[in-house]
Design a protein around this motif. Structure first.
Motif, PDB file in Angstrom:
ATOM      1  N   GLU A 130     -11.409 -52.304  -2.971  1.00  0.00           N
ATOM      2  CA  GLU A 130     -12.417 -51.269  -3.202  1.00  0.00           C
ATOM      3  C   GLU A 130     -12.184 -50.026  -2.353  1.00  0.00           C
ATOM      4  OE1 GLU A 130     -13.018 -54.394  -2.574  1.00  0.00           O
ATOM      5  OE2 GLU A 130     -14.128 -55.234  -4.278  1.00  0.00           O
ATOM      6  N   ASN A 131     -11.766 -50.246  -1.100  1.00  0.00           N
ATOM      7  CA  ASN A 131     -11.596 -49.085  -0.210  1.00  0.00           C
ATOM      8  C   ASN A 131     -10.243 -48.399  -0.389  1.00  0.00           C
ATOM      9  OD1 ASN A 131     -10.087 -51.160   0.793  1.00  0.00           O
ATOM     10  ND2 ASN A 131     -10.720 -50.893   2.934  1.00  0.00           N
ATOM     11  N   GLN A 132      -9.442 -48.839  -1.372  1.00  0.00           N
ATOM     12  CA  GLN A 132      -8.159 -48.210  -1.647  1.00  0.00           C
ATOM     13  C   GLN A 132      -8.236 -47.150  -2.743  1.00  0.00           C
ATOM     14  OE1 GLN A 132      -5.671 -48.823   0.257  1.00  0.00           O
ATOM     15  NE2 GLN A 132      -6.551 -50.584   1.337  1.00  0.00           N
ATOM     16  N   VAL A 133      -9.423 -46.995  -3.340  1.00  0.00           N
ATOM     17  CA  VAL A 133      -9.581 -46.069  -4.453  1.00  0.00           C
ATOM     18  C   VAL A 133     -10.163 -44.760  -3.952  1.00  0.00           C
ATOM     19  CG1 VAL A 133     -10.673 -45.693  -6.690  1.00  0.00           C
ATOM     20  CG2 VAL A 133      -9.891 -47.978  -6.050  1.00  0.00           C
ATOM     21  N   GLN A 143     -19.486 -48.457  -3.570  1.00  0.00           N
ATOM     22  CA  GLN A 143     -19.468 -49.597  -4.490  1.00  0.00           C
ATOM     23  C   GLN A 143     -20.101 -49.257  -5.830  1.00  0.00           C
ATOM     24  OE1 GLN A 143     -17.996 -52.504  -3.784  1.00  0.00           O
ATOM     25  NE2 GLN A 143     -18.493 -53.376  -5.787  1.00  0.00           N
ATOM     26  N   SER A 144     -21.141 -48.444  -5.829  1.00  0.00           N
ATOM     27  CA  SER A 144     -21.844 -48.131  -7.069  1.00  0.00           C
ATOM     28  C   SER A 144     -21.044 -47.213  -7.986  1.00  0.00           C
ATOM     29  CB  SER A 144     -23.202 -47.488  -6.739  1.00  0.00           C
ATOM     30  OG  SER A 144     -23.009 -46.295  -6.011  1.00  0.00           O
ATOM     31  N   ARG A 145     -20.098 -46.461  -7.443  1.00  0.00           N
ATOM     32  CA  ARG A 145     -19.344 -45.498  -8.243  1.00  0.00           C
ATOM     33  C   ARG A 145     -17.948 -45.990  -8.606  1.00  0.00           C
ATOM     34  NH1 ARG A 145     -19.236 -40.138  -4.985  1.00  0.00           N
ATOM     35  NH2 ARG A 145     -18.236 -39.415  -6.917  1.00  0.00           N
ATOM     36  N   LEU A 146     -17.593 -47.208  -8.210  1.00  0.00           N
ATOM     37  CA  LEU A 146     -16.268 -47.723  -8.509  1.00  0.00           C
ATOM     38  C   LEU A 146     -16.112 -47.971 -10.001  1.00  0.00           C
ATOM     39  CD1 LEU A 146     -15.699 -50.318  -5.643  1.00  0.00           C
ATOM     40  CD2 LEU A 146     -14.513 -48.158  -5.976  1.00  0.00           C
ATOM     41  N   ASN A 152     -14.006 -55.328 -11.554  1.00  0.00           N
ATOM     42  CA  ASN A 152     -13.767 -56.531 -12.359  1.00  0.00           C
ATOM     43  C   ASN A 152     -12.353 -57.089 -12.183  1.00  0.00           C
ATOM     44  OD1 ASN A 152     -16.358 -56.318 -13.417  1.00  0.00           O
ATOM     45  ND2 ASN A 152     -15.691 -55.141 -15.201  1.00  0.00           N
ATOM     46  N   PHE A 153     -11.631 -56.604 -11.179  1.00  0.00           N
ATOM     47  CA  PHE A 153     -10.270 -57.096 -10.941  1.00  0.00           C
ATOM     48  C   PHE A 153     -10.357 -58.511 -10.373  1.00  0.00           C
ATOM     49  CE2 PHE A 153      -6.001 -56.868  -8.817  1.00  0.00           C
ATOM     50  CZ  PHE A 153      -5.268 -56.590  -9.963  1.00  0.00           C
ATOM     51  N   LEU A 155      -9.509 -62.731  -9.595  1.00  0.00           N
ATOM     52  CA  LEU A 155      -8.543 -63.472  -8.787  1.00  0.00           C
ATOM     53  C   LEU A 155      -7.284 -63.778  -9.587  1.00  0.00           C
ATOM     54  CD1 LEU A 155      -8.110 -64.810  -6.008  1.00  0.00           C
ATOM     55  CD2 LEU A 155      -9.064 -66.910  -6.984  1.00  0.00           C
ATOM     56  N   SER A 156      -7.444 -64.116 -10.849  1.00  0.00           N
ATOM     57  CA  SER A 156      -6.277 -64.394 -11.691  1.00  0.00           C
ATOM     58  C   SER A 156      -5.435 -63.137 -11.893  1.00  0.00           C
ATOM     59  CB  SER A 156      -6.722 -64.959 -13.043  1.00  0.00           C
ATOM     60  OG  SER A 156      -7.537 -64.022 -13.729  1.00  0.00           O
ATOM     61  N   GLN A 157      -6.063 -61.971 -11.995  1.00  0.00           N
ATOM     62  CA  GLN A 157      -5.321 -60.724 -12.118  1.00  0.00           C
ATOM     63  C   GLN A 157      -4.569 -60.401 -10.829  1.00  0.00           C
ATOM     64  OE1 GLN A 157      -8.847 -58.443 -13.477  1.00  0.00           O
ATOM     65  NE2 GLN A 157      -7.576 -57.721 -15.182  1.00  0.00           N
ATOM     66  N   LYS A 158      -5.193 -60.703  -9.698  1.00  0.00           N
ATOM     67  CA  LYS A 158      -4.499 -60.523  -8.417  1.00  0.00           C
ATOM     68  C   LYS A 158      -3.269 -61.425  -8.333  1.00  0.00           C
ATOM     69  CE  LYS A 158      -8.369 -59.082  -5.465  1.00  0.00           C
ATOM     70  NZ  LYS A 158      -9.182 -59.434  -4.270  1.00  0.00           N
ATOM     71  N   GLU A 159      -3.439 -62.662  -8.755  1.00  0.00           N
ATOM     72  CA  GLU A 159      -2.331 -63.604  -8.695  1.00  0.00           C
ATOM     73  C   GLU A 159      -1.181 -63.159  -9.605  1.00  0.00           C
ATOM     74  OE1 GLU A 159      -1.701 -68.460  -8.735  1.00  0.00           O
ATOM     75  OE2 GLU A 159      -3.527 -67.553  -9.545  1.00  0.00           O
ATOM     76  N   LYS A 160      -1.507 -62.676 -10.802  1.00  0.00           N
ATOM     77  CA  LYS A 160      -0.485 -62.185 -11.717  1.00  0.00           C
ATOM     78  C   LYS A 160       0.214 -60.956 -11.135  1.00  0.00           C
ATOM     79  CE  LYS A 160       0.150 -60.312 -16.368  1.00  0.00           C
ATOM     80  NZ  LYS A 160      -0.524 -59.897 -17.628  1.00  0.00           N
ATOM     81  N   THR A 161      -0.567 -60.041 -10.562  1.00  0.00           N
ATOM     82  CA  THR A 161       0.017 -58.837  -9.963  1.00  0.00           C
ATOM     83  C   THR A 161       0.908 -59.195  -8.782  1.00  0.00           C
ATOM     84  OG1 THR A 161      -1.917 -57.538 -10.628  1.00  0.00           O
ATOM     85  CG2 THR A 161      -0.512 -56.615  -8.903  1.00  0.00           C
TER      86      THR A 161
END
Length: 336
Positions: A130-133, A143-146, A152-153, A155-161
């Motif tokens: 979140e703090n990388q954007v 957080q409200s403007r992300l 919605n990123f 855990l499975s997307q993190k693992e794939k990435t």
């Protein structure tokens, strides 16, 4: 300036299609396209070839560069983008949340992992993005403007990435099974490391991602393990830390004073382009080997020759005759 030849194009095409190549493979490729000329013995030709390529690539802000994988000490060559930000390095293949995930992993490895330069798989998957954007107005999003792609990123997307980043060699698995930087990160992010105040190695001045620290807790001097071994392999190298004077501990397998006296001086940084030490020893021994082939006695002390000759005469006198024995000759005469 003359245009690049097919030899230059072959080197570039190999690096662009295969990615960064280990030094041995790159040198073998250079030798193949240059009529068998080894870069170790034709250093000027090798350097001139790289210089010509880089002059042409500079217009595109690219560079053919060598660097060392800090986890195993292997030298690699690759074509890199000289623009410093990570987004331009990763290109258009990765999405915004994937780039944010990589940036989070990068910061965790270089800032939070200490001198080990690696994090566990669990730590990698728990990295927050979140703090990388950063949005258009230059401020970090709350957080409200992300965007939903970030929130919605999963855990499975993190693992794939993570698997994709390892496959593309932006990250790597270390020998201990942890997550570390890949060779492409070492090649491409040199300027990023410097601009983010990553401590440099005292010997080679490259970022000390995987490095050893001075045993004095108040001293922040770092040295890569391979740089430390090379530094202390010299006969007269001082083991005192330049920052505080504390003596560096002896490394496992380190042997005192057995290296060649022609090694670079204590203050000279190790170069990725220097030929291996074993190769230099082979060159030094050629005249001796040639003398031995032309005159074997030239390398033998004179006293040793005399003693060997005397011993040979003594053995010959004591040995039995090579022909038939006396008793055998007598028996033959009786038979006749």
């Amino acid at each position: 300036m003359a245009p690049l030849s097919w030899r230059h194009h072959t080197l570039l095409q190999a690096l662009l299609s295969r990615g960064p190549l280990p030094e041995c493979d790159f040198h073998a490729l250079f030798s193949a396209i240059s009529g068998g000329k080894n870069p170790a013995t034709h250093r000027q030709l090798f350097n001139d070839t790289l210089l010509k390529i880089n002059k042409e690539l500079s217009y595109l802000q690219f560079e053919l560069r060598a660097c060392i994988n800090q986890y195993d000490g292997t030298v690699y060559y690759g074509v890199v983008n000289n623009i410093a930000d990570e987004e331009s390095k990763l290109g258009s293949k990765y999405s915004v949340p994937q780039i944010a995930f990589y940036k989070g992993l990068l910061e965790a490895i270089v800032h939070e992992a200490g001198n080990d330069g690696s994090i566990t798989n669990i730590e990698a998957l728990n990295t927050r993005i979140e703090n990388q954007v950063v949005i258009a107005d230059g401020s970090q999003d709350s957080q409200s403007r992300l965007p939903t792609s970030i929130t919605n990123f999963s855990l499975s997307q993190k693992e794939k990435t993570l698997n994709e980043l390892i496959q593309d060699r932006w990250l790597s698995y270390t020998s201990t099974g942890k997550i570390g930087l890949g060779i492409r990160s070492f090649l491409d992010l040199r300027s990023w490391f410097r601009s983010n105040d990553i401590p440099s190695c005292e010997v080679c001045n490259e970022a000390g991602i995987k490095a050893l620290s001075c045993s004095n807790e108040g001293c922040n001097v770092r040295i890569h393990e391979y740089c430390l071994k090379k530094k202390f392999s010299q006969r007269k190298a001082s083991r005192a830390c330049r920052g505080c004077g504390t003596e560096w501990p002896r490394l496992e397998g380190e042997v005192d004073g057995v290296e060649d006296v022609n090694e670079p001086g204590e203050d000279q940084a190790p170069s990725a382009n220097l030929p291996p030490r074993t190769r230099r020893r082979g060159v030094k021994s050629e005249p001796v080997e040639e003398n031995e082939r032309t005159d074997p006695s030239a390398t033998m002390p004179r006293r040793s020759l005399r003693s060997n000759k005397a011993e040979a005469v003594k053995v010959a006198q004591e040995a039995p005759p090579t022909g038939p024995s006396q008793s055998t000759r007598s028996s033959k005469r009786r038979k006749n």
